[in-house]
Design an enzyme around this catalytic site. Sequence first.
Site, PDB file in Angstrom:
ATOM      1  CD  GLU A 128      41.019 -14.092  12.798  1.00 53.70           C
ATOM      2  OE1 GLU A 128      41.436 -14.219  11.770  1.00 53.70           O
ATOM      3  OE2 GLU A 128      41.531 -13.786  13.767  1.00 53.70           O
ATOM      4  CB  THR A 181      47.403 -19.204  14.452  1.00 57.09           C
ATOM      5  OG1 THR A 181      47.701 -17.655  14.240  1.00 57.09           O
ATOM      6  CG2 THR A 181      46.551 -19.184  15.885  1.00 57.09           C
TER       7      THR A 181
HETATM    8  P1  ADP Z   1      48.151 -13.436  11.985  1.00 60.37           P
HETATM    9  O1  ADP Z   1      48.052 -13.716  13.785  1.00 60.37           O
HETATM   10  O2  ADP Z   1      49.103 -12.538  11.847  1.00 60.37           O
HETATM   11  O3  ADP Z   1      46.584 -13.114  11.420  1.00 60.37           O
HETATM   12  P2  ADP Z   1      47.505 -16.354  11.257  1.00 60.37           P
HETATM   13  O4  ADP Z   1      48.411 -17.467  11.459  1.00 60.37           O
HETATM   14  O5  ADP Z   1      46.278 -16.224  12.299  1.00 60.37           O
HETATM   15  O6  ADP Z   1      48.457 -15.131  11.593  1.00 60.37           O
HETATM   16  O7  ADP Z   1      46.867 -16.267   9.866  1.00 60.37           O
HETATM   17  C1  ADP Z   1      47.626 -16.263   8.942  1.00 60.37           C
HETATM   18  C2  ADP Z   1      47.150 -17.426   8.019  1.00 60.37           C
HETATM   19  O8  ADP Z   1      45.875 -16.945   7.145  1.00 60.37           O
HETATM   20  C3  ADP Z   1      48.034 -17.668   6.986  1.00 60.37           C
HETATM   21  O9  ADP Z   1      48.284 -19.162   6.840  1.00 60.37           O
HETATM   22  C4  ADP Z   1      47.518 -17.143   5.771  1.00 60.37           C
HETATM   23  O10 ADP Z   1      47.903 -17.750   4.439  1.00 60.37           O
HETATM   24  C5  ADP Z   1      46.150 -17.231   5.952  1.00 60.37           C
HETATM   25  N1  ADP Z   1      45.402 -16.270   5.069  1.00 60.37           N
HETATM   26  C6  ADP Z   1      44.396 -16.335   4.488  1.00 60.37           C
HETATM   27  N2  ADP Z   1      43.801 -15.313   3.842  1.00 60.37           N
HETATM   28  C7  ADP Z   1      44.370 -13.999   4.520  1.00 60.37           C
HETATM   29  C8  ADP Z   1      44.675 -12.948   4.304  1.00 60.37           C
HETATM   30  N3  ADP Z   1      43.769 -12.106   3.414  1.00 60.37           N
HETATM   31  N4  ADP Z   1      45.338 -12.134   5.204  1.00 60.37           N
HETATM   32  C9  ADP Z   1      46.272 -12.789   6.011  1.00 60.37           C
HETATM   33  N5  ADP Z   1      46.296 -14.029   5.957  1.00 60.37           N
HETATM   34  C10 ADP Z   1      45.475 -14.836   5.455  1.00 60.37           C
END
Ligand code: ADP
Length: 307
Positions: A128, A181
């Site tokens: 995260e 986020t």
């Molecule tokens: P969500 O709340 O949908 O998880 P976030 O904005 O917290 O969205 O996270 C998405 C971010 O994490 C994006 O920038 C994405 O490129 C990165 N990321 C890296 N690896 C992954 C993964 N395995 N799955 C999803 N997002 C990923």
Amino acid sequence: MKRIKIFAPATVANLSCGFDVLGCCLDTVGDEMIITLSSKPGVRITKIQGADLPLDAKKNVAGVAVEALLLKYNGTAGVDIEIYKKIKAGSGIGSSAASSAGAVWAVNHLLNNPFLPHELVAFAMQGEKLASGNAHADNVAPALLGGFTLVRSYDPLDIVKLHTPQDLVMTIIHPQIEVKTSDARSVIKQNVTLKQAIHQWGNVGGLISGLFTEDYELIGRSLEDVIIEPMRSILIPEFKNVKKVAIQQGALGCGISGSGPSIFALSKGIDTATKVAEAIRQVYAKTALDFDIHISKINNQGVKIIS
Ligand code: ADP
């Protein structure tokens, strides 16, 4: 060869009043992953389907979370990870958390469970941190423990699993716009007034009490956010209308899922949740935006083995 296929669940964080501390786990929305233990040390992302995400393990949340676990593991292990994405990144229903939590859960399982669930939460939080710059636990905790969870404290980490009333059903609308986020965090003011704080912690207590006593009306009254929602909802098209029709159709409460743009409505029973979904669909059908709607029971188990 030790290999496992898992369901890595989507999650709804914050639940209106519990910014960064409350979350719950969904049952029918999530990714799939195949995790294989390998004799070749190191963590590799060997395949990603359904999303354009980094294959570099150091840039993918699943890789980072597993590396955090292996650093504390008393032994050597190699891990190959395949990710079948169904939850879009940046949807606000814990896309990154599903990958982090799913990966560490599966590796722990394949290594015969050397770590306790709360230790897995700490590893998944490293994923995260990569995704949003902030090691929050409100998505990874429910993904790993299932049901509703509370982060009682971040330092030291203290995760509490709450009770899940059987009849609760989530309706989620995901408008196909990306709210990062990190952007959603930047609109939040860093200070709250005492009046706001009193209002908010009354609701957090009410919600938790309502969950344990299965008092659906109390749950509904407590799903209120006087701090974050007024600032963040401006980023989400039709938020006010969606909330209005969801409540009109009988939802207990409605708010922003995580950092948005997804909106959740929590209802008692599948029939109400379905009516809520239809009403929300009608609101969004009038816009030019694409959207997905999900209806899901609460998953009290968290990550599940598929095969
Ligand atoms: P969500 O709340 O949908 O998880 P976030 O904005 O917290 O969205 O996270 C998405 C971010 O994490 C994006 O920038 C994405 O490129 C990165 N990321 C890296 N690896 C992954 C993964 N395995 N799955 C999803 N997002 C990923």
